[in-house]
Scaffold this motif. Structure first.
Motif, PDB file in Angstrom:
ATOM      1  N   TRP A  28      -3.189   5.909  -5.444  1.00  0.00           N
ATOM      2  CA  TRP A  28      -1.855   5.856  -5.981  1.00  0.00           C
ATOM      3  C   TRP A  28      -1.752   4.594  -6.826  1.00  0.00           C
ATOM      4  O   TRP A  28      -2.148   3.647  -6.463  1.00  0.00           O
ATOM      5  N   PRO A  29      -1.506   4.826  -7.978  1.00  0.00           N
ATOM      6  CA  PRO A  29      -1.274   3.744  -8.939  1.00  0.00           C
ATOM      7  C   PRO A  29      -0.455   2.553  -8.529  1.00  0.00           C
ATOM      8  O   PRO A  29      -0.502   1.391  -9.091  1.00  0.00           O
ATOM      9  N   ARG A  30       0.648   2.990  -7.806  1.00  0.00           N
ATOM     10  CA  ARG A  30       1.508   1.864  -7.396  1.00  0.00           C
ATOM     11  C   ARG A  30       0.652   0.861  -6.355  1.00  0.00           C
ATOM     12  O   ARG A  30       1.276  -0.206  -6.643  1.00  0.00           O
ATOM     13  N   ASN A  31      -0.162   1.253  -5.915  1.00  0.00           N
ATOM     14  CA  ASN A  31      -1.073   0.442  -4.832  1.00  0.00           C
ATOM     15  C   ASN A  31      -2.102  -0.339  -5.585  1.00  0.00           C
ATOM     16  O   ASN A  31      -2.712  -1.243  -4.928  1.00  0.00           O
ATOM     17  N   LYS A  32      -2.450  -0.297  -6.734  1.00  0.00           N
ATOM     18  CA  LYS A  32      -3.188  -0.909  -7.579  1.00  0.00           C
ATOM     19  C   LYS A  32      -3.229  -2.557  -7.477  1.00  0.00           C
ATOM     20  O   LYS A  32      -4.115  -3.290  -7.099  1.00  0.00           O
ATOM     21  N   SER A  33      -1.992  -2.871  -7.785  1.00  0.00           N
ATOM     22  CA  SER A  33      -1.848  -4.501  -7.623  1.00  0.00           C
ATOM     23  C   SER A  33      -1.968  -4.985  -6.231  1.00  0.00           C
ATOM     24  O   SER A  33      -2.731  -6.207  -5.851  1.00  0.00           O
ATOM     25  N   TYR A  37      -3.398   7.672  -0.729  1.00  0.00           N
ATOM     26  CA  TYR A  37      -2.801   6.326  -0.655  1.00  0.00           C
ATOM     27  C   TYR A  37      -3.608   5.227  -1.402  1.00  0.00           C
ATOM     28  O   TYR A  37      -3.075   4.598  -2.183  1.00  0.00           O
TER      29      TYR A  37
END
Length: 54
Positions: A36-41, A33
């Motif tokens: 995960w690249p989607r959570n970077k922002s 989690y």
């Protein structure tokens, strides 16, 4: 007395057998989690939060 010792050994082996993979799975899920690249922002925004002037 021997039955108590055997029960303690059984409980100890049960805990080692069941809980160790559960906690390893939870740890792996948390790491996945966090990376995960989607959570970077989301994490970047949280990292800048102490620097904001409201």
């Amino acid at each position: 007395m021997k039955a108590i010792i055997q029960a303690e050994n059984f409980a100890s082996s049960l805990v080692g057998t069941l809980w160790t993979p559960i906690f390893v799975g939870i740890f792996v899920a948390i790491v996945v989690y966090a990376l995960w690249p989607r959570n970077k922002s989301l994490f970047d925004a949280a990292a800048r939060m102490p620097l904001r002037e409201d």
